[in-house]
Motif scaffolding. Structure first.
Motif, mmCIF file in Angstrom:
data_model
loop_
_atom_site.group_PDB
_atom_site.id
_atom_site.type_symbol
_atom_site.label_atom_id
_atom_site.label_comp_id
_atom_site.label_asym_id
_atom_site.label_seq_id
_atom_site.Cartn_x
_atom_site.Cartn_y
_atom_site.Cartn_z
ATOM 1 N N ILE A 1 -55.300 10.297 -74.094
ATOM 2 C CA ILE A 1 -55.102 9.573 -75.345
ATOM 3 C C ILE A 1 -55.282 8.074 -75.127
ATOM 4 N N SER A 2 -55.935 7.442 -76.094
ATOM 5 C CA SER A 2 -56.044 5.991 -76.165
ATOM 6 C C SER A 2 -55.405 5.564 -77.475
ATOM 7 N N TYR A 3 -54.490 4.594 -77.442
ATOM 8 C CA TYR A 3 -53.730 4.256 -78.646
ATOM 9 C C TYR A 3 -53.503 2.755 -78.747
ATOM 10 N N ASP A 4 -53.337 2.321 -79.988
ATOM 11 C CA ASP A 4 -53.051 0.912 -80.275
ATOM 12 C C ASP A 4 -52.060 0.886 -81.434
ATOM 13 N N ILE A 5 -50.803 0.628 -81.140
ATOM 14 C CA ILE A 5 -49.742 0.607 -82.144
ATOM 15 C C ILE A 5 -49.624 -0.806 -82.709
ATOM 16 N N GLU A 6 -49.658 -0.915 -84.025
ATOM 17 C CA GLU A 6 -49.592 -2.227 -84.660
ATOM 18 C C GLU A 6 -48.272 -2.923 -84.324
ATOM 19 N N GLY A 7 -48.354 -4.102 -83.760
ATOM 20 C CA GLY A 7 -47.175 -4.849 -83.379
ATOM 21 C C GLY A 7 -46.438 -4.259 -82.200
ATOM 22 N N GLY A 8 -47.100 -3.338 -81.475
ATOM 23 C CA GLY A 8 -46.434 -2.678 -80.363
ATOM 24 C C GLY A 8 -47.363 -2.477 -79.188
ATOM 25 N N ALA A 9 -47.160 -1.365 -78.506
ATOM 26 C CA ALA A 9 -47.883 -1.100 -77.270
ATOM 27 C C ALA A 9 -49.284 -0.575 -77.543
ATOM 28 N N SER A 10 -50.119 -0.669 -76.522
ATOM 29 C CA SER A 10 -51.437 -0.046 -76.527
ATOM 30 C C SER A 10 -51.712 0.413 -75.111
ATOM 31 N N GLY A 11 -52.608 1.400 -74.984
ATOM 32 C CA GLY A 11 -52.898 1.883 -73.642
ATOM 33 C C GLY A 11 -53.769 3.117 -73.642
ATOM 34 N N ASN A 12 -54.005 3.613 -72.424
ATOM 35 C CA ASN A 12 -54.789 4.822 -72.189
ATOM 36 C C ASN A 12 -54.022 5.673 -71.197
ATOM 37 N N ASP A 13 -53.648 6.887 -71.599
ATOM 38 C CA ASP A 13 -52.759 7.685 -70.771
ATOM 39 C C ASP A 13 -53.062 9.168 -70.900
ATOM 40 N N LEU A 14 -52.502 9.914 -69.958
ATOM 41 C CA LEU A 14 -52.432 11.359 -70.105
ATOM 42 C C LEU A 14 -51.449 11.665 -71.228
ATOM 43 N N ALA A 15 -51.817 12.546 -72.140
ATOM 44 C CA ALA A 15 -50.915 12.963 -73.215
ATOM 45 C C ALA A 15 -50.158 14.221 -72.780
ATOM 46 N N ASP A 16 -49.515 14.888 -73.715
ATOM 47 C CA ASP A 16 -48.718 16.070 -73.389
ATOM 48 C C ASP A 16 -49.621 17.262 -73.065
ATOM 49 N N ILE A 17 -49.498 17.795 -71.857
ATOM 50 C CA ILE A 17 -50.240 18.993 -71.466
ATOM 51 C C ILE A 17 -49.692 20.193 -72.222
ATOM 52 N N LYS A 18 -50.595 21.121 -72.598
ATOM 53 C CA LYS A 18 -50.175 22.280 -73.384
ATOM 54 C C LYS A 18 -50.651 23.581 -72.748
ATOM 55 N N LEU A 19 -49.796 24.597 -72.836
ATOM 56 C CA LEU A 19 -50.113 25.937 -72.365
ATOM 57 C C LEU A 19 -50.100 26.869 -73.571
ATOM 58 N N LEU A 20 -51.190 27.611 -73.755
ATOM 59 C CA LEU A 20 -51.348 28.470 -74.922
ATOM 60 C C LEU A 20 -51.396 29.925 -74.509
ATOM 61 N N GLY A 21 -50.719 30.782 -75.284
ATOM 62 C CA GLY A 21 -50.792 32.220 -75.082
ATOM 63 C C GLY A 21 -50.952 32.922 -76.417
ATOM 64 N N LYS A 22 -51.855 33.931 -76.479
ATOM 65 C CA LYS A 22 -52.072 34.676 -77.714
ATOM 66 C C LYS A 22 -52.224 36.162 -77.393
ATOM 67 N N TYR A 23 -51.702 37.001 -78.298
ATOM 68 C CA TYR A 23 -51.843 38.449 -78.140
ATOM 69 C C TYR A 23 -52.187 39.065 -79.489
ATOM 70 N N GLN A 24 -53.321 39.738 -79.550
ATOM 71 C CA GLN A 24 -53.756 40.405 -80.782
ATOM 72 C C GLN A 24 -53.117 41.790 -80.845
ATOM 73 N N PHE A 25 -52.201 41.978 -81.791
ATOM 74 C CA PHE A 25 -51.456 43.226 -81.866
ATOM 75 C C PHE A 25 -51.904 44.141 -83.001
ATOM 76 N N TYR A 26 -52.809 43.649 -83.860
ATOM 77 C CA TYR A 26 -53.292 44.499 -84.951
ATOM 78 C C TYR A 26 -54.753 44.193 -85.226
#
Length: 255
Positions: free
Chosen positions: A77-102
């Motif tokens: 993520i790259s961000y620029d908050i008005e009147g605040g911080a800005s930067g380039n960082d790793l964002a929240d890592i996500k793990l996804l799971g799905k199961y088709q039951f029908y």
């Protein structure tokens, strides 16, 4: 207002979009064959009254079987908050799971249902950016369904995102429609329009948003290219947090 929200939520619980190719801002219940991989990204350019942000996830999806999926999302993520911080960082890592039951197939049409969980790890900065970078753990649990024919697609999602150490608990519903512009052909070549709605209710903050995304997608053989613009229809939250627009650019490759 509460009665109106209940009507919207009830409506979304029974309808959401799905078409001939994977939706853009929504999810899908239809899976490829077992043992297949998909590498994808969906870059979001988000403009709000508070900030500008570019969110770039690299996503690896794997299907152990034809009715199950596991995935790892590594976002930047790259961000620029008005009147605040800005930067380039790793964002929240996500793990996804799905199961088709029908699954119920008929000539030229199919209906499927999928149970889904998305685990958000607190690897990002604490920017209080819903779905992007919160720096807090969250667990999402939902149900995705889709009805697809040769002429159109409809899909739905309903779920709850639980953030035990924060205030971003969210009741989420999605509705989308997909309209193919080309006749079915082999090798596969598709040009699809998408009409997608997202309803978000932050239960602890009593914030509400109803968003609409208009998208177009090109799909050929094992690759897709996506473009969508998302705009707010209803916003009941502090003015400083209102969304102006988001632009999504995506691609995916399956093998």
């Amino acid at each position: 207002m509460k009665n109106y929200l209940l009507i919207i939520i009830a409506f979304f619980a029974f309808a959401k979009a799905y078409a001939q190719g994977p939706p853009i801002t929504a999810d899908k219940p239809i899976m490829l064959g077992g043992g297949s991989f998909t590498i994808k990204t969906l870059t979001e350019f988000r403009n709000t009254e508070r900030l500008n942000a570019v969110y770039l996830p690299v996503m690896l999806h794997y299907l152990p079987t034809s009715n199950s999926l596991v995935a790892l999302h590594l976002p930047y993520i790259s961000y620029d908050i008005e009147g605040g911080a800005s930067g380039n960082d790793l964002a929240d890592i996500k793990l996804l799971g799905k199961y088709q039951f029908y699954r119920k197939d008929a000539t030229g049409k199919t209906f499927r249902m999928v149970a889904k969980t998305l685990q958000t790890l607190p690897t990002g900065e604490e920017l209080d950016l819903m779905e992007l970078s919160t720096g807090k753990y969250a667990g999402y649990y939902g149900l995705v369904s889709g009805y697809e024919t040769l002429k159109y697609g409809i899909s739905t999602e309903i779920g709850y995102n639980w953030q035990p150490d924060g205030t971003l608990d969210e009741f989420r519903t999605k509705l989308g429609f997909g309209l193919p512009l080309l006749k079915p052909q082999y090798p596969n070549k598709q040009l699809n329009l998408y009409f997608e709605y997202t309803s978000t209710l932050l239960t602890e903050r009593d914030w509400y948003q109803l968003l609409y995304a208009q998208g177009v997608q090109y799909a050929g053989k094992n690759i897709t290219l996506d473009l969508a613009v998302q705009m707010p229809l209803i916003q009941n939250l502090p003015t400083s947090r209102e969304l102006n627009y988001s632009v999504f650019l995506g691609t995916r490759y399956s093998f």
